[in-house]
Design a protein around this motif. Structure first.
Motif, PDB file in Angstrom:
ATOM      1  N   ASP A  11       5.445   1.462  12.214  1.00 32.12           N
ATOM      2  CA  ASP A  11       4.345   1.496  13.180  1.00 32.12           C
ATOM      3  C   ASP A  11       4.282   2.833  13.906  1.00 32.12           C
ATOM      4  OD1 ASP A  11       3.472  -1.049  12.548  1.00 32.12           O
ATOM      5  OD2 ASP A  11       4.552  -2.018  14.197  1.00 32.12           O
ATOM      6  N   GLU A  12       5.441   3.411  14.247  1.00 29.92           N
ATOM      7  CA  GLU A  12       5.466   4.715  14.905  1.00 29.92           C
ATOM      8  C   GLU A  12       4.986   5.812  13.959  1.00 29.92           C
ATOM      9  OE1 GLU A  12       9.173   4.049  18.028  1.00 29.92           O
ATOM     10  OE2 GLU A  12       9.614   4.550  15.939  1.00 29.92           O
ATOM     11  N   VAL A  13       5.363   5.718  12.692  1.00 26.91           N
ATOM     12  CA  VAL A  13       4.925   6.718  11.712  1.00 26.91           C
ATOM     13  C   VAL A  13       3.416   6.599  11.501  1.00 26.91           C
ATOM     14  CG1 VAL A  13       5.180   7.558   9.351  1.00 26.91           C
ATOM     15  CG2 VAL A  13       7.194   6.758  10.607  1.00 26.91           C
ATOM     16  N   LEU A  14       2.910   5.372  11.421  1.00 25.91           N
ATOM     17  CA  LEU A  14       1.468   5.180  11.253  1.00 25.91           C
ATOM     18  C   LEU A  14       0.709   5.720  12.472  1.00 25.91           C
ATOM     19  CD1 LEU A  14      -0.612   4.158   9.275  1.00 25.91           C
ATOM     20  CD2 LEU A  14      -0.389   1.884  10.295  1.00 25.91           C
ATOM     21  N   ALA A  15       1.278   5.569  13.656  1.00 35.05           N
ATOM     22  CA  ALA A  15       0.660   6.133  14.859  1.00 35.05           C
ATOM     23  C   ALA A  15       0.605   7.658  14.771  1.00 35.05           C
ATOM     24  CB  ALA A  15       1.420   5.690  16.110  1.00 35.05           C
ATOM     25  N   ALA A  16       1.629   8.276  14.203  1.00 36.12           N
ATOM     26  CA  ALA A  16       1.627   9.731  14.019  1.00 36.12           C
ATOM     27  C   ALA A  16       0.538  10.147  13.030  1.00 36.12           C
ATOM     28  CB  ALA A  16       2.994  10.211  13.544  1.00 36.12           C
ATOM     29  N   VAL A  36      -5.441   5.279   5.724  1.00 37.18           N
ATOM     30  CA  VAL A  36      -3.993   5.092   5.572  1.00 37.18           C
ATOM     31  C   VAL A  36      -3.644   3.758   6.217  1.00 37.18           C
ATOM     32  CG1 VAL A  36      -1.700   5.996   6.093  1.00 37.18           C
ATOM     33  CG2 VAL A  36      -3.583   7.578   5.582  1.00 37.18           C
ATOM     34  N   ILE A  37      -3.020   2.884   5.442  1.00 40.67           N
ATOM     35  CA  ILE A  37      -2.705   1.536   5.936  1.00 40.67           C
ATOM     36  C   ILE A  37      -1.209   1.281   6.079  1.00 40.67           C
ATOM     37  CG2 ILE A  37      -4.867   0.525   5.134  1.00 40.67           C
ATOM     38  CD1 ILE A  37      -3.323  -0.597   2.718  1.00 40.67           C
ATOM     39  N   GLU A  38      -0.396   2.169   5.531  1.00 41.63           N
ATOM     40  CA  GLU A  38       1.059   2.013   5.641  1.00 41.63           C
ATOM     41  C   GLU A  38       1.698   3.392   5.596  1.00 41.63           C
ATOM     42  OE1 GLU A  38       4.649   0.429   2.788  1.00 41.63           O
ATOM     43  OE2 GLU A  38       2.763  -0.690   2.725  1.00 41.63           O
ATOM     44  N   ALA A  39       2.704   3.609   6.420  1.00 39.25           N
ATOM     45  CA  ALA A  39       3.380   4.906   6.429  1.00 39.25           C
ATOM     46  C   ALA A  39       4.837   4.721   6.829  1.00 39.25           C
ATOM     47  CB  ALA A  39       2.692   5.860   7.399  1.00 39.25           C
ATOM     48  N   SER A  40       5.719   5.285   6.027  1.00 42.35           N
ATOM     49  CA  SER A  40       7.148   5.274   6.330  1.00 42.35           C
ATOM     50  C   SER A  40       7.771   6.466   5.620  1.00 42.35           C
ATOM     51  CB  SER A  40       7.803   3.972   5.848  1.00 42.35           C
ATOM     52  OG  SER A  40       7.856   3.931   4.433  1.00 42.35           O
ATOM     53  N   ALA A  41       9.067   6.646   5.781  1.00 46.70           N
ATOM     54  CA  ALA A  41       9.751   7.750   5.115  1.00 46.70           C
ATOM     55  C   ALA A  41       9.749   7.571   3.601  1.00 46.70           C
ATOM     56  CB  ALA A  41      11.189   7.860   5.621  1.00 46.70           C
ATOM     57  N   GLU A  42       9.659   6.321   3.136  1.00 44.79           N
ATOM     58  CA  GLU A  42       9.759   6.017   1.715  1.00 44.79           C
ATOM     59  C   GLU A  42       8.425   6.011   0.982  1.00 44.79           C
ATOM     60  OE1 GLU A  42      11.084   3.733   4.036  1.00 44.79           O
ATOM     61  OE2 GLU A  42      12.976   4.830   4.014  1.00 44.79           O
ATOM     62  N   GLY A 107      -3.955   4.017  -3.144  1.00 47.22           N
ATOM     63  CA  GLY A 107      -3.000   5.051  -3.521  1.00 47.22           C
ATOM     64  C   GLY A 107      -1.664   4.789  -2.856  1.00 47.22           C
ATOM     65  N   VAL A 108      -0.599   4.858  -3.647  1.00 49.50           N
ATOM     66  CA  VAL A 108       0.762   4.697  -3.128  1.00 49.50           C
ATOM     67  C   VAL A 108       1.519   5.975  -3.448  1.00 49.50           C
ATOM     68  CG1 VAL A 108       2.905   3.378  -3.243  1.00 49.50           C
ATOM     69  CG2 VAL A 108       0.696   2.193  -3.484  1.00 49.50           C
ATOM     70  N   ALA A 109       1.944   6.673  -2.391  1.00 45.29           N
ATOM     71  CA  ALA A 109       2.657   7.942  -2.540  1.00 45.29           C
ATOM     72  C   ALA A 109       4.129   7.750  -2.235  1.00 45.29           C
ATOM     73  CB  ALA A 109       2.068   8.982  -1.591  1.00 45.29           C
ATOM     74  N   THR A 110       4.969   8.244  -3.126  1.00 49.61           N
ATOM     75  CA  THR A 110       6.420   8.196  -2.906  1.00 49.61           C
ATOM     76  C   THR A 110       6.986   9.605  -3.100  1.00 49.61           C
ATOM     77  OG1 THR A 110       6.748   7.546  -5.215  1.00 49.61           O
ATOM     78  CG2 THR A 110       6.727   5.791  -3.580  1.00 49.61           C
ATOM     79  N   PRO A 111       7.932   9.985  -2.246  1.00 52.71           N
ATOM     80  CA  PRO A 111       8.503  11.332  -2.378  1.00 52.71           C
ATOM     81  C   PRO A 111       9.432  11.417  -3.587  1.00 52.71           C
ATOM     82  CG  PRO A 111       9.585  10.130  -0.608  1.00 52.71           C
ATOM     83  CD  PRO A 111       8.493   9.245  -1.126  1.00 52.71           C
ATOM     84  N   LEU A 112       9.275  12.464  -4.370  1.00 52.11           N
ATOM     85  CA  LEU A 112      10.200  12.739  -5.469  1.00 52.11           C
ATOM     86  C   LEU A 112      11.299  13.684  -5.010  1.00 52.11           C
ATOM     87  CD1 LEU A 112       7.659  13.223  -8.408  1.00 52.11           C
ATOM     88  CD2 LEU A 112       8.952  11.172  -7.793  1.00 52.11           C
ATOM     89  N   SER A 113      10.919  14.636  -4.142  1.00 48.41           N
ATOM     90  CA  SER A 113      11.873  15.597  -3.594  1.00 48.41           C
ATOM     91  C   SER A 113      11.293  16.130  -2.289  1.00 48.41           C
ATOM     92  CB  SER A 113      12.081  16.746  -4.582  1.00 48.41           C
ATOM     93  OG  SER A 113      12.897  17.745  -4.009  1.00 48.41           O
TER      94      SER A 113
END
Length: 149
Positions: A11-16, A36-42, A107-113
């Protein structure tokens, strides 16, 4: 934006993310209906309507898929980089697997690096039936924020 993506709640990341979006309410994302409907480090997740983002034959424009992918990868890169950095896309590619004709794509984005100078993300875009429409990868350069920016 002062959120630490590694220790903050989704929720804090989505607020950012909402703070970033508020910087330019007339952005391309807003005009294309990207939400954007979901946001986290992952991962980051966003939707975009097909309607209004089509090519002449009524199919989702491939460029619209790339805009969704670049938006997610850039937002994710900026969140990981932190408030003292800026990110710019330096490479993006996309493979279009099938057409979308109506509804929303997701769209679902995931970090590779995610590093100090480069951030690489994979973005999978699917239709409402869960069928893959596009696979994209973006590389962003992470730089120091110039004074006064």
């Amino acid at each position: 934006m002062t959120v630490d993506i590694t220790t903050s709640t989704p929720d804090e990341v989505l607020a950012a993310v909402r703070e970033m979006e508020a910087l330019n309410p007339r952005s391309l994302n807003a005009r294309m209906g990207i939400e954007v409907i979901e946001a986290s480090a992952e991962r980051l997740v966003a939707t975009m309507p097909v309607e209004g983002n089509t090519q002449p034959y009524g199919l989702l424009h491939g460029g619209a898929s790339v805009v969704l992918a670049e938006s997610l990868g850039s937002i994710g890169s900026a969140l990981h980089a932190g408030p003292d950095k800026v990110v710019v896309g330096v490479d993006i590619n996309a493979t279009h697997h099938r057409a979308a004709r109506a509804g929303l794509v997701t769209g679902v984005a995931t970090p590779l690096s995610v590093g100090r100078t480069l951030s690489v993300w994979e973005i999978v875009i699917s239709d409402e039936e869960g069928k893959r429409v596009c696979t994209s990868r973006i590389t962003c350069l992470v730089r120091e924020r110039p004074p006064g920016a």
